[in-house]
Design a protein around this motif. Structure first.
Motif, PDB file in Angstrom:
ATOM      1  N   ARG A   5      31.124 -11.316 -18.942  1.00  0.00           N
ATOM      2  CA  ARG A   5      29.675 -11.470 -18.813  1.00  0.00           C
ATOM      3  C   ARG A   5      29.270 -12.268 -19.984  1.00  0.00           C
ATOM      4  O   ARG A   5      29.631 -11.973 -21.151  1.00  0.00           O
ATOM      5  CB  ARG A   5      28.939 -10.032 -18.718  1.00  0.00           C
ATOM      6  CG  ARG A   5      29.050  -9.663 -17.372  1.00  0.00           C
ATOM      7  CD  ARG A   5      27.825  -8.826 -17.005  1.00  0.00           C
ATOM      8  NE  ARG A   5      28.142  -8.019 -15.840  1.00  0.00           N
ATOM      9  CZ  ARG A   5      27.570  -8.547 -14.646  1.00  0.00           C
ATOM     10  NH1 ARG A   5      26.961  -9.727 -14.574  1.00  0.00           N
ATOM     11  NH2 ARG A   5      27.894  -7.977 -13.461  1.00  0.00           N
ATOM     12  N   CYS A   6      28.411 -13.488 -19.743  1.00  0.00           N
ATOM     13  CA  CYS A   6      28.035 -14.019 -20.746  1.00  0.00           C
ATOM     14  C   CYS A   6      27.126 -13.090 -21.795  1.00  0.00           C
ATOM     15  O   CYS A   6      26.209 -12.508 -21.110  1.00  0.00           O
ATOM     16  CB  CYS A   6      27.091 -15.315 -20.314  1.00  0.00           C
ATOM     17  SG  CYS A   6      25.995 -16.057 -21.768  1.00  0.00           S
ATOM     18  N   VAL A  13      31.095 -15.647 -16.201  1.00  0.00           N
ATOM     19  CA  VAL A  13      31.858 -16.992 -16.487  1.00  0.00           C
ATOM     20  C   VAL A  13      33.354 -16.622 -16.893  1.00  0.00           C
ATOM     21  O   VAL A  13      33.576 -15.474 -16.888  1.00  0.00           O
ATOM     22  CB  VAL A  13      31.136 -17.661 -17.657  1.00  0.00           C
ATOM     23  CG1 VAL A  13      29.794 -17.936 -17.649  1.00  0.00           C
ATOM     24  CG2 VAL A  13      31.198 -16.776 -19.087  1.00  0.00           C
ATOM     25  N   ASN A  19      31.914 -22.507 -23.349  1.00  0.00           N
ATOM     26  CA  ASN A  19      30.545 -22.344 -23.317  1.00  0.00           C
ATOM     27  C   ASN A  19      30.277 -21.446 -21.899  1.00  0.00           C
ATOM     28  O   ASN A  19      30.815 -22.092 -20.851  1.00  0.00           O
ATOM     29  CB  ASN A  19      29.731 -23.801 -23.436  1.00  0.00           C
ATOM     30  CG  ASN A  19      29.968 -24.394 -24.912  1.00  0.00           C
ATOM     31  OD1 ASN A  19      29.814 -23.452 -25.922  1.00  0.00           O
ATOM     32  ND2 ASN A  19      30.269 -25.584 -24.721  1.00  0.00           N
ATOM     33  N   CYS A  20      29.061 -21.036 -21.801  1.00  0.00           N
ATOM     34  CA  CYS A  20      28.672 -20.442 -20.338  1.00  0.00           C
ATOM     35  C   CYS A  20      28.220 -21.828 -19.590  1.00  0.00           C
ATOM     36  O   CYS A  20      27.498 -22.452 -19.948  1.00  0.00           O
ATOM     37  CB  CYS A  20      27.576 -19.540 -20.709  1.00  0.00           C
ATOM     38  SG  CYS A  20      26.849 -19.065 -18.949  1.00  0.00           S
ATOM     39  N   HIS A  22      26.178 -21.632 -17.119  1.00  0.00           N
ATOM     40  CA  HIS A  22      24.755 -21.386 -16.794  1.00  0.00           C
ATOM     41  C   HIS A  22      23.687 -21.556 -17.608  1.00  0.00           C
ATOM     42  O   HIS A  22      22.802 -22.330 -17.715  1.00  0.00           O
ATOM     43  CB  HIS A  22      24.622 -19.788 -16.183  1.00  0.00           C
ATOM     44  CG  HIS A  22      25.515 -19.469 -15.223  1.00  0.00           C
ATOM     45  ND1 HIS A  22      25.514 -19.916 -14.097  1.00  0.00           N
ATOM     46  CD2 HIS A  22      26.692 -18.589 -15.218  1.00  0.00           C
ATOM     47  CE1 HIS A  22      26.362 -19.344 -13.266  1.00  0.00           C
ATOM     48  NE2 HIS A  22      27.264 -18.693 -14.098  1.00  0.00           N
ATOM     49  N   TYR A  25      25.602 -21.103 -23.747  1.00  0.00           N
ATOM     50  CA  TYR A  25      26.055 -19.985 -24.789  1.00  0.00           C
ATOM     51  C   TYR A  25      27.365 -20.393 -25.144  1.00  0.00           C
ATOM     52  O   TYR A  25      28.362 -20.185 -24.304  1.00  0.00           O
ATOM     53  CB  TYR A  25      25.494 -18.594 -24.566  1.00  0.00           C
ATOM     54  CG  TYR A  25      25.585 -17.728 -25.733  1.00  0.00           C
ATOM     55  CD1 TYR A  25      24.613 -17.545 -26.710  1.00  0.00           C
ATOM     56  CD2 TYR A  25      26.815 -16.983 -25.973  1.00  0.00           C
ATOM     57  CE1 TYR A  25      24.770 -16.653 -27.772  1.00  0.00           C
ATOM     58  CE2 TYR A  25      26.956 -16.175 -27.023  1.00  0.00           C
ATOM     59  CZ  TYR A  25      25.842 -15.987 -27.927  1.00  0.00           C
ATOM     60  OH  TYR A  25      25.913 -15.359 -29.045  1.00  0.00           O
ATOM     61  N   ILE A  27      31.107 -19.110 -25.671  1.00  0.00           N
ATOM     62  CA  ILE A  27      31.899 -18.034 -25.296  1.00  0.00           C
ATOM     63  C   ILE A  27      33.180 -17.911 -26.206  1.00  0.00           C
ATOM     64  O   ILE A  27      33.193 -17.003 -26.645  1.00  0.00           O
ATOM     65  CB  ILE A  27      32.363 -18.089 -23.791  1.00  0.00           C
ATOM     66  CG1 ILE A  27      31.133 -18.496 -22.699  1.00  0.00           C
ATOM     67  CG2 ILE A  27      33.201 -17.047 -23.336  1.00  0.00           C
ATOM     68  CD1 ILE A  27      30.446 -17.291 -22.621  1.00  0.00           C
TER      69      ILE A  27
END
Length: 128
Positions: A5-6, A13, A19-20, A22, A25, A27
């Motif tokens: 989970r982000c 993800v 990076n996420c 969606h 962000y 990761i």
């Protein structure tokens, strides 16, 4: 590969994603690689040897000869000391991690003592 989970948007993800997909962000934390290029001295008979230290722990980070590129993975603020040998004043760099950090070790002879110092550069001569 597994799904995680982000931390920002809580959507699933891949754990391999940087990076996420969606929300963007980050990761995976980026690897902070700092590179140093030592000078070449074609007129010297003795091959100069450089030693890179963590100034606070005195741990040797790397050793290099003249003309070499040294890559160090350093992810926290560190004071890096570059030692050339007796007769030279050490060069000191207060390194704050950032991506793509590149530095040249420069050598300057003065009347009293030879000095080395560190200069941040955008690229090395050998970069494409």
């Amino acid at each position: 590969m597994s799904l995680i989970r982000c931390p920002e948007c809580q959507k699933e993800v891949s754990d391999k994603a940087e990076n996420c997909v969606h929300c963007g962000y980050p990761i995976k934390a980026p690897d902070f690689i700092v590179k140093f290029k030592t000078p070449t001295s074609p007129n010297t008979i003795v091959r100069l040897k450089y030693t890179f230290y963590d100034d606070s722990t005195k741990q040797v980070l790397a050793k290099a000869e003249q003309g070499e590129i040294v890559s160090l993975k350093i992810e926290k603020p560190t004071i890096i000391r570059v030692h050339l040998g007796r007769g030279f004043k050490d060069a000191i760099l207060k390194y704050e991690p950032h991506q793509g950090a590149k530095y040249c070790i420069l050598q300057r002879n003065t009347i009293l003592k030879a000095k080395i110092f560190i200069q941040e550069v955008d690229f090395f001569d050998s970069d494409n």
